[in-house]
Design an enzyme around this catalytic site. Structure first.
Site, PDB file in Angstrom:
ATOM      1  N   GLU A 419       0.817  -1.220   0.000  1.00 40.34           N
ATOM      2  CA  GLU A 419       0.000   0.000   0.000  1.00 40.34           C
ATOM      3  C   GLU A 419       0.848   1.266   0.000  1.00 40.34           C
ATOM      4  OE1 GLU A 419      -3.084   0.337  -0.484  1.00 40.34           O
ATOM      5  OE2 GLU A 419      -4.176  -1.416   0.259  1.00 40.34           O
ATOM      6  N   GLU A 489      -3.932 -10.608  -0.189  1.00 38.31           N
ATOM      7  CA  GLU A 489      -4.725 -10.520   1.042  1.00 38.31           C
ATOM      8  C   GLU A 489      -6.160 -10.885   0.674  1.00 38.31           C
ATOM      9  OE1 GLU A 489      -4.385  -6.743   3.174  1.00 38.31           O
ATOM     10  OE2 GLU A 489      -2.251  -6.641   2.692  1.00 38.31           O
TER      11      GLU A 489
HETATM   12  C1  IPT Z   1      -5.066  -3.829   3.712  1.00 33.19           C
HETATM   13  C2  IPT Z   1      -3.667  -3.658   4.219  1.00 33.19           C
HETATM   14  O1  IPT Z   1      -2.733  -4.023   3.258  1.00 33.19           O
HETATM   15  C3  IPT Z   1      -3.407  -4.430   5.454  1.00 33.19           C
HETATM   16  O2  IPT Z   1      -2.221  -3.974   6.029  1.00 33.19           O
HETATM   17  C4  IPT Z   1      -4.539  -4.316   6.420  1.00 33.19           C
HETATM   18  O3  IPT Z   1      -4.688  -2.991   6.788  1.00 33.19           O
HETATM   19  C5  IPT Z   1      -5.778  -4.766   5.761  1.00 33.19           C
HETATM   20  O4  IPT Z   1      -6.039  -3.991   4.651  1.00 33.19           O
HETATM   21  C6  IPT Z   1      -6.995  -4.638   6.643  1.00 33.19           C
HETATM   22  O5  IPT Z   1      -6.864  -5.204   7.880  1.00 33.19           O
HETATM   23  S1  IPT Z   1      -5.423  -2.350   2.847  1.00 33.19           S
HETATM   24  C7  IPT Z   1      -7.147  -2.213   2.666  1.00 33.19           C
HETATM   25  C8  IPT Z   1      -7.441  -0.806   2.292  1.00 33.19           C
HETATM   26  C9  IPT Z   1      -7.689  -3.088   1.627  1.00 33.19           C
END
Ligand code: IPT
Length: 957
Positions: A419, A489
């Site tokens: 990010e 993720e």
């Molecule tokens: C995403 C991040 O990469 C991760 O660090 C964490 O914050 C996660 O979300 C949520 O828990 S970023 C999100 C805007 C998709």
């Protein structure tokens, strides 16, 4: 004009450069013979409110720090001293200071650390010495014996300094000034607690003359010939030996031998040694080749399916200062739950973690310590990754990661960071990494066109979008269309959930291009707290925080697996075990990428009404990866009393492995046999009106309201239709999510304050019928709910008919009845278990007979919320009642009301009341991953529709 006493002395804090004085980065290793001295232990600490509050006289030998506090190094000062040194701050992506790069606030907590040490007697007088810091957040200046040796940034990266010329046999004074905020903080905006301190090891390394400097183990594998090729490039010439392979060659020389390759499934490591004139360094060599071939990520010629998780380093008391046993606990838990991959979100982990990944076998995406997420609030204006002034710092970070970790076979992909938007700095990092290490692939999620990267990566994309990507219908640049896809993720494991991961796995297994994903995230970052149990964002009075968004792991802070981990374990099993039970066979599929099935032993059992009546071992061929076989099951036992029956087939470790004992279950499946007979009772008894009471069979009712009062000797209170649940984090959703935020809608439409209007109590010949309308104030939609009670004299049957009225604008959270019992403790049931299961999280829910207690049914999500439902329950016994379902139901029982659960912010807010509240749900709305990701898939949504369901109650004698 300056407001600072000595402005230039702290200029380095806001300097965008990586620092000065440190040695070039190199491989991290533990020498066999060069001495080293751990400087971990008790250090003196003084915390000042600003970077310049104190001068540097504390670094001078002879300074009296006798009245300073003592803290543990490694450690974070805000997690020591009960708040005396400041407190943790949690923000997700917002910078907890004004965004004005590279400036940081004047209020910049600064920890002056002092450590006195003597050299061991046998510390050689020849050679040099290097002082290594493995991790300091966020910026440090270092003095040894009064000499300023440099300053650095890059919190989760190592920094080394030449110090031999400064050392004395005894009374060495190591002074480290650590600033919480620095220009580096702009590059470290990861979603986690801000925790300043020297949080990884500090070590003094003796460097003999002629010792090893840096080296690069190149160990590839040719899957066609079965040969491994080894070349160790070393800054200092020497020899490399690998006894098991009869290898003994000079550094820089290439040698080939027949080897067993390394993979996460079979992590074969060869012990070797690098010997230079002055040092011996043990090597653990894994031969493997990572490549992009046929549009896929392949290792040793085979496409890999990542069954991964994002791992932050976390310990509920020590923060990111992890000891080896905690790291090992993570790896063992991962292996025991069928995971095969880790993304080291969002920074390189302690190097020992990667040793463990090599040893036990996990694919690693090693991610650089880089995130500038907060710039999204200003449309990425001034983003450091798109500003050439910052590029040296970015390249320094890339180099420190790659050089440190390049000798780990487990590391198959380098990630530029997380990010951070897009920009020239990222491109420069990718170019540098590709140039330095052509043997691995490069990842960065923010690069949607895959301009700099070797794969298309996304986070939280919906099932529908993933399917399109799998079908290569997603468009994109020409380059991207040729690339494989990973979800770096997905499955946001915040609170109850994640829901829908089985549906993702189906897609991953269906389309080659989809090479799996990484659940967000491994562990809840709760902090042990004396009053709250575990603290999350806001609990330390932060002015800006993101609450419990930091609690989104598959394991609780103490590393107890949450239901989400058990669900994931089932969803990603290495062996598929399926069948419909009709043809006497079970279909077994090897879902691994490299190993055959010979590591597993198979067992079958045959259950009737949840009781095992016969069992044995099942012989399954050692299928190759990807292969399936229909394996014949034994003849089912002849006579089993006509109950519901099923086969359960399990795959177990056939022998002890490094990570699990013989008999450890890796996979299971159930095949149906004879179907269940639904409970039926003849309505032979009729209701009898009495003095304010109506009796029916074993039960009594309030004559005016028709409310159930007793079943035999068991008091039952408040039985009525229930549609509300304590909203989960996934129901709440997140404001940036496009999916439905159910909790808000449900509250808007008053589903948490439904009113029950009594329309009539009818005493019929064979039934007591209570008609009601259940609806929220202010709205015209509602549910007609009719309770029809019948009895055969011993048992009591309730049939609930529900008819929606008006336009229902939202799905229902739940649909069933709830009631209170005066007492209940032990719980038995035949149905899904042992843990909770919701419509889209019940893959791991196994049909069997289970026993627990009311307390044992609760899942301790750090922010209390709906939890603990047991799925597919045929019958349950608790509080003196036996309850049979027609059809199966979800069972929940707790010592507090849904309203109390809904209102609680921490587990410690939940105080048991006298009554045990039981929910028998005909249906539940799914869980989804709306806290960060897609909501509940249509097939798991609970729509208001006409429906009828029954329960049969009897008193347990
Ligand atoms: C995403 C991040 O990469 C991760 O660090 C964490 O914050 C996660 O979300 C949520 O828990 S970023 C999100 C805007 C998709």
């Amino acid at each position: 004009m300056s407001f600072r006493t000595s402005p230039s002395a702290i200029d380095y804090v806001e300097d965008v450069s990586p620092g000065s004085g440190a040695l070039p980065p190199r491989a991290w290793y533990a020498s066999s013979d060069a001495k080293s001295l751990s400087l971990n232990g008790s250090w003196r600490l003084r915390v000042s409110p600003t970077a310049d509050a104190e001068d540097d006289s504390f670094a001078e030998p002879g300074f009296d720090a006798g009245d300073w506090a003592e803290v543990a190094v490694p450690g974070h000062w805000v997690l020591q001293g009960d708040g005396a040194f400041g407190l943790p701050i949690y923000t997700n992506h917002l910078y907890p200071f004004p965004v004005d790069p590279p400036h940081v606030p004047t209020e910049n907590p600064t920890g002056d650390h002092l450590h006195l040490f003597d050299l061991p007697e046998d510390w050689p007088s020849e050679g040099g010495s290097v002082l290594r810091f493995d991790g300091v957040e966020s910026c440090a200046r270092v003095w040894l014996n009064g000499t300023d040796i440099g300053e650095f940034k890059g919190s989760r990266l190592p920094h080394e300094f030449t110090v031999g010329h400064l050392l004395k046999p005894s009374g060495n004074v190591l002074a480290v000034r650590v600033h919480q905020w620095s220009a580096g903080s702009y590059l470290e905006d990861q979603d986690q607690w801000w925790l300043p301190g020297i949080f990884r090891d500090v070590t003094l390394l003796h460097r003999p003359a002629g010792s090893v400097l840096d080296f690069f183990v190149n160990a590839s594998y040719d899957h066609i010939t079965g040969e491994g090729t080894l070349r160790v490039d070393s800054d200092v010439d020497g020899r490399v030996s690998v006894p098991a392979l009869d290898i003994d060659v000079a550094t820089g020389e290439t040698v080939t031998a027949a080897v067993q390759p390394w993979s996460a499934e079979v992590p074969k490591l060869y012990d070797g040694e690098l010997v230079t004139e002055g040092e011996r360094v043990p090597l653990r060599i894994g031969f493997r080749t990572v490549e992009l071939a046929d549009g896929l990520i392949k290792v040793n010629g085979r496409a890999v399916l990542f069954k991964g998780v994002n791992r932050h380093e976390w310990h509920p008391e020590k923060g990111r200062a992890l000891d080896l046993e905690t790291m090992r606990a993570d790896v063992l838990l991962m292996k025991r739950h069928n995971l095969n991959a880790v993304r080291t979100s969002h920074y390189p982990p302690h190097p020992a973690f990667l040793d463990l990944c090599d040893e036990y076998g996990l694919w690693v995406i090693d991610e650089c310590d880089l995130e500038t997420h907060g710039f999204t609030e200003q449309a990425w204006r001034d983003n450091p990754v798109d500003d050439d002034r910052w590029t040296p710092a970015l390249l320094d970070r890339a180099a420190r990661m790659v050089e440190r970790d390049k000798n780990h076979p487990s590391v198959v992909i380098w990630s530029l960071g997380n990010e951070a938007g897009t920009g020239r700095g990222l491109t420069a990092m990718a170019e540098w990494i590709h140039g330095r290490d052509a043997s691995r692939l490069v990842h960065y999620e923010g690069d949607w066109n895959s301009r700099d990267t070797d794969m298309y990566s996304r986070m939280y994309a919906s099932h529908a979008e993933i399917e399109q990507i799998g079908q290569e219908l997603d468009g994109g640049t020409h380059k991207r269309r040729e690339l494989p896809f990973i979800l770096c993720e997905y499955g946001h494991a915040m609170g109850n959930g994640p829901g829908g991961i089985a549906d993702y796995q189906e897609l991953f297994e269906k389309y080659d291009r989809l090479q799996g994903g990484f659940i967000w995230e491994w562990i809840d970052h709760g902090i042990t707290h004396p009053e709250l149990g575990y603290a999350y964002g806001g609990d330390f009075g932060e002015e800006l925080h993101d609450g419990n968004f930091v609690c989104d792991g598959l394991v609780f802070p103490d590393r107890r697996p949450s239901p989400g981990l058990l669900e994931f374990k089932k969803v990603i099993e290495p062996v598929g075990i399926e069948g419909d039970g009709t043809d006497g066979t079970v279909r077994v599929t090897n879902k691994q990428d490299f190993a055959d099935l010979s590591a597993f032993a198979f067992e079958w059992s045959y259950q009737v009404d949840g009781e095992t009546v016969e069992s044995g071992s099942l012989s399954v061929p050692a299928l190759a990866p990807g292969a399936s076989a229909d394996v014949k099951l034994p003849e089912p036992p002849a006579d089993h009393g006509g109950g519901e029956s099923q086969w359960t087939v399990r795959a177990l470790l056939a022998a002890d492995t490094a990570w699990g004992p013989e008999g450890h279950e890796v996979a299971w499946g159930q095949l149906p046999g004879t179907a269940r007979a639904l409970p039926s009772i003849a309505a032979s008894d009729g209701p009898v009106p009495g003095d304010g009471v109506i009796t029916l069979g074993p039960a009594s009712f309030d004559a005016r309201t028709g409310a159930l009062r007793t079943i035999g000797g068991v008091e039952v209170s408040g039985l009525r239709l229930d549609v509300w649940r304590a909203t989960t984090d996934n129901d709440e959703g997140a404001e940036w999510q496009t999916g439905t935020r159910y909790a808000e809608l449900w509250r808007k439409y008053g589903l948490h304050r439904m009113r029950h209007r009594l329309d009539g109590v009818e005493v019929g010949d064979d039934a007591l019928t209570v008609r009601t309308r259940v609806a929220p104030a202010a709205w015209e939609f509602g549910l007609a709910a009719v309770y029809r009670w019948t009895s055969d004299g011993n048992r009591l049957k309730l049939t609930v008919s529900v008819g929606p009225e008006g336009e229902w604008p939202v799905p229902l959270p739940r649909l069933g009845v709830r009631f209170g019992l005066a007492q209940a403790d032990g719980v038995k049931w035949y149905g899904g278990g042992p843990g909770e299961g919701y419509p889209d999280t019940k893959s791991a829910s196994r049909l069997d007979r289970w026993e627990s207690t009311v307390d044992g049914l609760q899942t301790p999500y750090l922010r209390p919320q709906e939890n603990g439902a047991r799925a597919d329950v045929r019958w349950a016994e608790l509080g003196g009642l036996r309850i049979e379902g027609d059809p199966e139901f979800f069972l929940t029982a707790r010592r507090w009301t849904t309203e109390q659960l809904d209102a609680a912010a921490h587990l410690t807010d939940l105080k048991a009341v006298e009554t045990v509240w039981v929910n028998l749900d005909h249906a539940l709305h799914g869980i989804g991953t709306g806290s960060c990701g897609p909501g509940v898939l249509p097939q798991y949504q609970l729509r208001a529709e006409p429906v009828e369901f029954s329960f049969v109650f009897s008193e347990i004698s």
